[in-house]
Write a protein that holds these residues in place. Structure first.
Motif, PDB file in Angstrom:
ATOM      1  N   ASP A 258       1.346 -34.541  -7.038  1.00 34.84           N
ATOM      2  CA  ASP A 258       2.432 -34.558  -6.066  1.00 34.84           C
ATOM      3  C   ASP A 258       3.310 -33.327  -6.263  1.00 34.84           C
ATOM      4  N   ALA A 259       4.237 -33.127  -5.332  1.00 38.33           N
ATOM      5  CA  ALA A 259       4.961 -31.856  -5.272  1.00 38.33           C
ATOM      6  C   ALA A 259       6.045 -31.696  -6.331  1.00 38.33           C
ATOM      7  N   THR A 260       6.339 -32.727  -7.127  1.00 37.27           N
ATOM      8  CA  THR A 260       7.256 -32.497  -8.247  1.00 37.27           C
ATOM      9  C   THR A 260       6.576 -31.680  -9.331  1.00 37.27           C
ATOM     10  N   LYS A 261       5.241 -31.641  -9.295  1.00 35.97           N
ATOM     11  CA  LYS A 261       4.509 -30.805 -10.236  1.00 35.97           C
ATOM     12  C   LYS A 261       4.531 -29.364  -9.711  1.00 35.97           C
ATOM     13  N   VAL A 262       5.263 -28.504 -10.402  1.00 41.56           N
ATOM     14  CA  VAL A 262       5.448 -27.143  -9.899  1.00 41.56           C
ATOM     15  C   VAL A 262       4.170 -26.319  -9.966  1.00 41.56           C
ATOM     16  N   ASP A 263       3.165 -26.778 -10.730  1.00 40.90           N
ATOM     17  CA  ASP A 263       1.860 -26.125 -10.654  1.00 40.90           C
ATOM     18  C   ASP A 263       1.417 -26.021  -9.202  1.00 40.90           C
ATOM     19  N   ARG A 264       1.742 -27.054  -8.435  1.00 38.91           N
ATOM     20  CA  ARG A 264       1.329 -27.078  -7.041  1.00 38.91           C
ATOM     21  C   ARG A 264       2.411 -26.546  -6.113  1.00 38.91           C
ATOM     22  N   SER A 265       3.583 -27.191  -6.122  1.00 37.90           N
ATOM     23  CA  SER A 265       4.636 -26.798  -5.187  1.00 37.90           C
ATOM     24  C   SER A 265       5.102 -25.365  -5.441  1.00 37.90           C
ATOM     25  N   GLY A 266       5.192 -24.967  -6.700  1.00 39.90           N
ATOM     26  CA  GLY A 266       5.599 -23.604  -7.013  1.00 39.90           C
ATOM     27  C   GLY A 266       4.574 -22.581  -6.569  1.00 39.90           C
ATOM     28  N   ALA A 267       3.290 -22.909  -6.741  1.00 36.67           N
ATOM     29  CA  ALA A 267       2.232 -21.988  -6.298  1.00 36.67           C
ATOM     30  C   ALA A 267       2.253 -21.822  -4.789  1.00 36.67           C
ATOM     31  N   TYR A 268       2.494 -22.926  -4.066  1.00 40.88           N
ATOM     32  CA  TYR A 268       2.591 -22.838  -2.610  1.00 40.88           C
ATOM     33  C   TYR A 268       3.817 -22.028  -2.189  1.00 40.88           C
ATOM     34  N   MET A 269       4.931 -22.268  -2.860  1.00 41.55           N
ATOM     35  CA  MET A 269       6.161 -21.554  -2.501  1.00 41.55           C
ATOM     36  C   MET A 269       6.039 -20.064  -2.820  1.00 41.55           C
ATOM     37  N   ALA A 270       5.428 -19.743  -3.949  1.00 38.04           N
ATOM     38  CA  ALA A 270       5.254 -18.340  -4.311  1.00 38.04           C
ATOM     39  C   ALA A 270       4.363 -17.625  -3.296  1.00 38.04           C
ATOM     40  N   ARG A 271       3.329 -18.285  -2.824  1.00 39.56           N
ATOM     41  CA  ARG A 271       2.478 -17.720  -1.781  1.00 39.56           C
ATOM     42  C   ARG A 271       3.273 -17.536  -0.489  1.00 39.56           C
ATOM     43  N   TYR A 272       4.066 -18.539  -0.124  1.00 40.72           N
ATOM     44  CA  TYR A 272       4.894 -18.486   1.086  1.00 40.72           C
ATOM     45  C   TYR A 272       5.841 -17.287   1.042  1.00 40.72           C
ATOM     46  N   VAL A 273       6.486 -17.084  -0.081  1.00 37.38           N
ATOM     47  CA  VAL A 273       7.415 -15.960  -0.234  1.00 37.38           C
ATOM     48  C   VAL A 273       6.666 -14.633  -0.163  1.00 37.38           C
ATOM     49  N   ALA A 274       5.561 -14.523  -0.912  1.00 38.54           N
ATOM     50  CA  ALA A 274       4.795 -13.273  -0.925  1.00 38.54           C
ATOM     51  C   ALA A 274       4.263 -12.931   0.459  1.00 38.54           C
ATOM     52  N   LYS A 275       3.753 -13.931   1.160  1.00 42.24           N
ATOM     53  CA  LYS A 275       3.191 -13.677   2.490  1.00 42.24           C
ATOM     54  C   LYS A 275       4.270 -13.226   3.462  1.00 42.24           C
ATOM     55  N   ASN A 276       5.450 -13.823   3.392  1.00 43.81           N
ATOM     56  CA  ASN A 276       6.526 -13.423   4.295  1.00 43.81           C
ATOM     57  C   ASN A 276       7.031 -12.024   3.977  1.00 43.81           C
ATOM     58  N   ILE A 277       7.034 -11.648   2.710  1.00 43.14           N
ATOM     59  CA  ILE A 277       7.427 -10.284   2.347  1.00 43.14           C
ATOM     60  C   ILE A 277       6.468  -9.273   2.962  1.00 43.14           C
ATOM     61  N   VAL A 278       5.169  -9.526   2.851  1.00 42.79           N
ATOM     62  CA  VAL A 278       4.181  -8.598   3.413  1.00 42.79           C
ATOM     63  C   VAL A 278       4.205  -8.650   4.937  1.00 42.79           C
ATOM     64  N   ALA A 279       4.330  -9.845   5.508  1.00 41.54           N
ATOM     65  CA  ALA A 279       4.371  -9.970   6.964  1.00 41.54           C
ATOM     66  C   ALA A 279       5.584  -9.267   7.555  1.00 41.54           C
ATOM     67  N   ALA A 280       6.660  -9.174   6.782  1.00 38.59           N
ATOM     68  CA  ALA A 280       7.863  -8.477   7.249  1.00 38.59           C
ATOM     69  C   ALA A 280       7.730  -6.964   7.179  1.00 38.59           C
ATOM     70  N   GLY A 281       6.639  -6.472   6.628  1.00 35.41           N
ATOM     71  CA  GLY A 281       6.467  -5.036   6.465  1.00 35.41           C
ATOM     72  C   GLY A 281       7.228  -4.469   5.294  1.00 35.41           C
ATOM     73  N   LEU A 282       7.670  -5.348   4.371  1.00 36.54           N
ATOM     74  CA  LEU A 282       8.445  -4.896   3.218  1.00 36.54           C
ATOM     75  C   LEU A 282       7.560  -4.392   2.081  1.00 36.54           C
ATOM     76  N   ALA A 283       6.262  -4.688   2.139  1.00 42.34           N
ATOM     77  CA  ALA A 283       5.316  -4.219   1.123  1.00 42.34           C
ATOM     78  C   ALA A 283       3.911  -4.378   1.660  1.00 42.34           C
ATOM     79  N   ASP A 284       2.990  -3.586   1.140  1.00 40.15           N
ATOM     80  CA  ASP A 284       1.573  -3.745   1.472  1.00 40.15           C
ATOM     81  C   ASP A 284       0.926  -4.831   0.616  1.00 40.15           C
ATOM     82  N   ARG A 285       1.429  -4.985  -0.605  1.00 43.22           N
ATOM     83  CA  ARG A 285       0.948  -6.018  -1.526  1.00 43.22           C
ATOM     84  C   ARG A 285       2.135  -6.588  -2.272  1.00 43.22           C
ATOM     85  N   CYS A 286       2.063  -7.864  -2.605  1.00 44.38           N
ATOM     86  CA  CYS A 286       3.182  -8.464  -3.320  1.00 44.38           C
ATOM     87  C   CYS A 286       2.694  -9.621  -4.185  1.00 44.38           C
TER      88      CYS A 286
END
Length: 379
Positions: A258-286
């Protein structure tokens, strides 16, 4: 950066024994969340010839019919053998439960380091080998289900090696596919059909050339598959689930938690943040890394690494992310709707290839670009 290098990623079908255990674990989780959005679940599955064991900690208002879930999931994956199902579960430790759900806030269910990654070399904001490997296994499964290739079994895997020049994918170096088949299936015919119906459509973005090594069932016969041939275990396909080993991994499995386990929720959130940074044109890789301590809500560390491709400094991006995203367990659950029973549908063919997954949305890209003083360029 090296001028020329090769990166490789693999994927497996939903009938692969390890991945089928992941799917069972997530199906159990979904069933718990359906009746109780605040259920605490840590479900592990092990399976071998004739037996499937489901174990772990489950605290929920209603315990689902786990044997029925197991049987349905196995059938949906394409297997029709009979299995003895053993369920060994107990409630979450009161010590952990007290640390996670205290009277003030929701704390992390365990310590851990998680990573999110995104790049702009494909439409999915993933490395090319990851996209191609997952596409191959999905098409392999579709060919079996539709009868496009007759005599295929549910078990299979694929591996793709891509040659890069100056950081850009240039050619396919090698494609490896292993697929289960009926005992009477002619291997030469199977190889021709896989090239026509799987490899050719999968490689539409970067097609193999005359130097590409294509290996289909390089070991020869692959009649016995699934739990009859190999023991399956939850959490043994971490690179398939994420970035193919091309980006870092904290070591924690995703499925069955379940999502209280940060192995899962944190990995999803980190992907969400990284993808939005690249989608915003702020970096080619993140790469985004988050670290948590059990019982603590706020991450103990946040790091942003744009690999020298950022349009502003990594430190500025870190400050923007800390201000703009709630990185606590409750914040991540609320942002990504992680108490909903959504997990089994995103379990196969990479957790970050499903464009309808909440963590795959780029709805924060424009705001990030504005916060950094840049015009939004993509996403």
């Amino acid at each position: 950066m090296r001028d020329k290098y090769i990166q490789t990623a693999e994927s497996v079908t939903e009938g692969h024994p390890d991945k089928l255990c992941d799917t069972i674990a997530d199906a159990v989780l979904d069933a718990c969340l359906y009746h109780d959005p605040h259920a605490r679940v840590a479900c592990e599955v092990m399976a071998t010839a004739g037996k499937i064991i489901v174990a772990g900690e489950i605290t929920a208002k209603k315990l689902p019919d786990i044997p029925a879930i197991v049987c349905q999931t196995v059938r949906e994956a394409g297997y029709h053998s009979s299995y003895e199902v053993e369920v060994i579960t107990h409630e979450q430790s009161s010590d952990i439960a007290g640390a996670v759900s205290n009277q003030y806030t929701l704390g992390a269910g365990d310590q851990g380091i998680v990573y999110g990654y995104a790049c702009n070399e494909t439409a999915l904001y993933l490395p090319m080998p990851v996209v191609l490997a997952n596409r191959l296994t999905l098409l392999l499964t579709n060919a079996r289900r539709t009868g496009t290739i007759r005599g295929l079994g549910p078990d299979g895997k694929a591996q793709v090696s891509v040659e890069y020049e100056g950081g850009v994918p240039k050619r396919i170096s090698a494609v490896v596919i292993s697929c289960q088949h009926d005992v009477l299936k002619d291997l030469d015919q199977l190889r021709r059909e896989v090239i026509r119906s799987v490899i050719t459509p999968a490689m539409r973005d970067l097609y193999p050339d005359e130097r590409t090594e294509i290996l289909i069932n390089p070991s020869g016969r692959f009649v016995h598959g699934g739990f009859e041939a190999d023991t399956g275990l939850t959490g043994r396909k971490l690179m398939v689930d994420t970035y193919g080993g091309i980006a870092p991994h904290g070591g924690g499995a995703l499925s069955g938690k379940d999502a209280t386990k940060v192995d899962r929720s944190g990995a999803y959130m980190a992907r969400y943040v990284a993808k939005n940074i690249v989608a915003a044109g702020l970096a080619d890789r993140c790469t985004v890394s988050l670290a948590y301590a059990i019982g603590r809500a706020e991450p103990v560390a946040v790091d942003i690494n744009t690999h020298w491709t950022g349009k502003c400094s990594d430190k500025v991006l870190e400050q923007v992310i800390r201000a703009g995203f709630d990185l606590t367990p409750s914040g991540m659950i609320e942002t990504l709707k992680l108490n909903d029973p959504i997990y089994a549908q995103f379990c196969n063919y990479g957790h970050f290839t499903h464009q309808d997954a909440p963590w795959e949305q780029t709805d924060c890209a424009a705001g990030l670009a504005d916060a950094c003083g840049l015009e939004k360029k993509c996403g």
